[in-house]
Design a protein around this motif. Structure first.
Motif, PDB file in Angstrom:
ATOM      1  N   ASN A 174      -7.783   5.623 -10.752  1.00  0.00           N
ATOM      2  CA  ASN A 174      -8.098   4.264 -11.197  1.00  0.00           C
ATOM      3  C   ASN A 174      -7.340   3.294 -10.294  1.00  0.00           C
ATOM      4  O   ASN A 174      -6.250   2.835 -10.626  1.00  0.00           O
ATOM      5  CB  ASN A 174      -7.705   4.081 -12.670  1.00  0.00           C
ATOM      6  CG  ASN A 174      -8.145   2.751 -13.233  1.00  0.00           C
ATOM      7  OD1 ASN A 174      -8.430   1.808 -12.492  1.00  0.00           O
ATOM      8  ND2 ASN A 174      -8.198   2.651 -14.559  1.00  0.00           N
ATOM      9  N   GLN A 175      -7.919   3.005  -9.141  1.00  0.00           N
ATOM     10  CA  GLN A 175      -7.231   2.194  -8.142  1.00  0.00           C
ATOM     11  C   GLN A 175      -6.976   0.757  -8.605  1.00  0.00           C
ATOM     12  O   GLN A 175      -6.001   0.143  -8.187  1.00  0.00           O
ATOM     13  CB  GLN A 175      -8.004   2.199  -6.822  1.00  0.00           C
ATOM     14  CG  GLN A 175      -7.903   3.523  -6.074  1.00  0.00           C
ATOM     15  CD  GLN A 175      -6.470   3.867  -5.701  1.00  0.00           C
ATOM     16  OE1 GLN A 175      -5.814   3.139  -4.965  1.00  0.00           O
ATOM     17  NE2 GLN A 175      -5.968   4.994  -6.193  1.00  0.00           N
ATOM     18  N   ASP A 176      -7.835   0.247  -9.477  1.00  0.00           N
ATOM     19  CA  ASP A 176      -7.591  -1.098 -10.006  1.00  0.00           C
ATOM     20  C   ASP A 176      -6.301  -1.114 -10.820  1.00  0.00           C
ATOM     21  O   ASP A 176      -5.462  -2.002 -10.676  1.00  0.00           O
ATOM     22  CB  ASP A 176      -8.765  -1.574 -10.871  1.00  0.00           C
ATOM     23  CG  ASP A 176     -10.010  -1.860 -10.048  1.00  0.00           C
ATOM     24  OD1 ASP A 176      -9.856  -2.164  -8.847  1.00  0.00           O
ATOM     25  OD2 ASP A 176     -11.113  -1.774 -10.600  1.00  0.00           O
ATOM     26  N   ARG A 177      -6.151  -0.105 -11.662  1.00  0.00           N
ATOM     27  CA  ARG A 177      -4.931  -0.021 -12.465  1.00  0.00           C
ATOM     28  C   ARG A 177      -3.725   0.294 -11.584  1.00  0.00           C
ATOM     29  O   ARG A 177      -2.625  -0.211 -11.804  1.00  0.00           O
ATOM     30  CB  ARG A 177      -5.091   1.021 -13.567  1.00  0.00           C
ATOM     31  CG  ARG A 177      -3.953   0.955 -14.562  1.00  0.00           C
ATOM     32  CD  ARG A 177      -4.283   1.688 -15.847  1.00  0.00           C
ATOM     33  NE  ARG A 177      -3.304   1.312 -16.845  1.00  0.00           N
ATOM     34  CZ  ARG A 177      -3.518   0.473 -17.845  1.00  0.00           C
ATOM     35  NH1 ARG A 177      -4.706  -0.077 -17.999  1.00  0.00           N
ATOM     36  NH2 ARG A 177      -2.571   0.181 -18.710  1.00  0.00           N
ATOM     37  N   GLN A 196       2.090   1.745  -3.456  1.00  0.00           N
ATOM     38  CA  GLN A 196       0.992   2.193  -4.321  1.00  0.00           C
ATOM     39  C   GLN A 196       0.691   3.670  -4.107  1.00  0.00           C
ATOM     40  O   GLN A 196       0.456   4.418  -5.069  1.00  0.00           O
ATOM     41  CB  GLN A 196      -0.259   1.349  -4.080  1.00  0.00           C
ATOM     42  CG  GLN A 196      -1.398   1.709  -5.032  1.00  0.00           C
ATOM     43  CD  GLN A 196      -2.525   0.701  -5.006  1.00  0.00           C
ATOM     44  OE1 GLN A 196      -2.288  -0.491  -4.800  1.00  0.00           O
ATOM     45  NE2 GLN A 196      -3.740   1.164  -5.221  1.00  0.00           N
ATOM     46  N   LYS A 229      -3.241  -0.701  -8.574  1.00  0.00           N
ATOM     47  CA  LYS A 229      -2.832  -1.952  -7.927  1.00  0.00           C
ATOM     48  C   LYS A 229      -2.010  -2.808  -8.886  1.00  0.00           C
ATOM     49  O   LYS A 229      -0.983  -3.385  -8.510  1.00  0.00           O
ATOM     50  CB  LYS A 229      -4.065  -2.723  -7.454  1.00  0.00           C
ATOM     51  CG  LYS A 229      -3.759  -4.084  -6.854  1.00  0.00           C
ATOM     52  CD  LYS A 229      -2.888  -4.002  -5.602  1.00  0.00           C
ATOM     53  CE  LYS A 229      -3.715  -3.655  -4.399  1.00  0.00           C
ATOM     54  NZ  LYS A 229      -2.899  -3.673  -3.160  1.00  0.00           N
ATOM     55  N   VAL A 230      -2.460  -2.864 -10.152  1.00  0.00           N
ATOM     56  CA  VAL A 230      -1.716  -3.651 -11.146  1.00  0.00           C
ATOM     57  C   VAL A 230      -0.320  -3.069 -11.352  1.00  0.00           C
ATOM     58  O   VAL A 230       0.680  -3.801 -11.384  1.00  0.00           O
ATOM     59  CB  VAL A 230      -2.485  -3.723 -12.479  1.00  0.00           C
ATOM     60  CG1 VAL A 230      -1.629  -4.347 -13.578  1.00  0.00           C
ATOM     61  CG2 VAL A 230      -3.779  -4.529 -12.303  1.00  0.00           C
ATOM     62  N   CYS A 251       0.941   6.565  -6.996  1.00  0.00           N
ATOM     63  CA  CYS A 251      -0.172   7.467  -7.306  1.00  0.00           C
ATOM     64  C   CYS A 251       0.229   8.932  -7.100  1.00  0.00           C
ATOM     65  O   CYS A 251      -0.270   9.820  -7.809  1.00  0.00           O
ATOM     66  CB  CYS A 251      -1.391   7.110  -6.455  1.00  0.00           C
ATOM     67  SG  CYS A 251      -2.166   5.551  -6.940  1.00  0.00           S
ATOM     68  N   ASP A 291       0.829  -1.216   0.000  1.00  0.00           N
ATOM     69  CA  ASP A 291       0.000   0.000   0.000  1.00  0.00           C
ATOM     70  C   ASP A 291       0.857   1.257   0.000  1.00  0.00           C
ATOM     71  O   ASP A 291       0.517   2.249  -0.664  1.00  0.00           O
ATOM     72  CB  ASP A 291      -0.933   0.005   1.214  1.00  0.00           C
ATOM     73  CG  ASP A 291      -2.052  -1.026   1.098  1.00  0.00           C
ATOM     74  OD1 ASP A 291      -2.252  -1.579  -0.009  1.00  0.00           O
ATOM     75  OD2 ASP A 291      -2.714  -1.294   2.125  1.00  0.00           O
TER      76      ASP A 291
END
Length: 197
Positions: free
Chosen positions: A149-152, A136, A154-155, A140, A133
């Motif tokens: 775009n939290q999904d992206r 991440q 995370k990737v 960001c 985290d």
């Protein structure tokens, strides 16, 4: 009556953790016996149990020592007065330094987590998530549009870890490319413009 702790108890315990990391990395948790662990540490099984009461206990010590170091790295970098790009670069370089210096511990952390009792496994996983985290959040901050775009995000974060987590499988410290150069390559990719949608 319990055996009293020697003056060098912590030092000996750490030496056992290092040897256990090497043995677990080479043979796996199931493939390494307590007798082999004691022999690798040049001690008796009874003395080994003085430092670690079970094989699961020494496995936890191996994993905890590594994830605690990575969590400490995150805390150190978060205290820096630098911008997010500099903090992310510093964290990647610090992680790489520790991964190369603790390749056996990294391998054990990645491959043997299932062998820990549930409560200890949960504690390790929670620290792993904290480290992920933190990275991440830095990604960001470096790439603000990624935050939408939290999904992206995370990737992208897991791709970054994918670049460094598995270096123990292929990186040769004596090879033509240094660990610092590998870290710089990862930093360059992490700071480069990213597709965010």
């Amino acid at each position: 009556m319990a055996r009293p702790q020697s003056a060098d108890y912590a030092q000996r315990r750490e030496a056992i953790v290092e040897k256990a990391a090497e043995l677990f990395a080479a043979k796996g948790f199931n493939g390494a016996s307590m007798a082999e662990l004691a022999a690798a540490c040049e001690t008796s099984k009874s003395l080994f149990y003085h430092y670690h009461p079970s094989k699961e206990d020494v496995l936890h010590a191996v994993m905890a020592s590594h994830i605690d170091q990575l969590a400490s790295d995150v805390e150190d970098v978060e205290r820096l007065g630098a911008g997010p790009a500099d903090r992310l670069a510093a964290l990647i370089r610090t992680f790489m330094d520790h991964y190369v210096g603790a390749a056996s511990r990294q391998k054990v952390l990645l491959n043997e987590l299932v062998h820990l009792p549930a409560d200890r496994r949960k504690a390790i996983v929670e620290k792993q998530r904290m480290v992920i985290d933190a990275v991440q959040r830095l990604l960001c901050a470096v790439h603000p549009a990624l935050g939408a775009n939290q999904d992206r995000a995370k990737v992208e974060t897991m791709l970054l870890f994918g670049m460094i987590n598995w270096t123990h499988t292929w990186f040769d410290p004596e090879g033509p490319v240094s660990a610092d150069e590998v870290a710089d390559m990862v930093v360059e990719r992490a700071l480069a413009p990213m597709k965010t949608a």
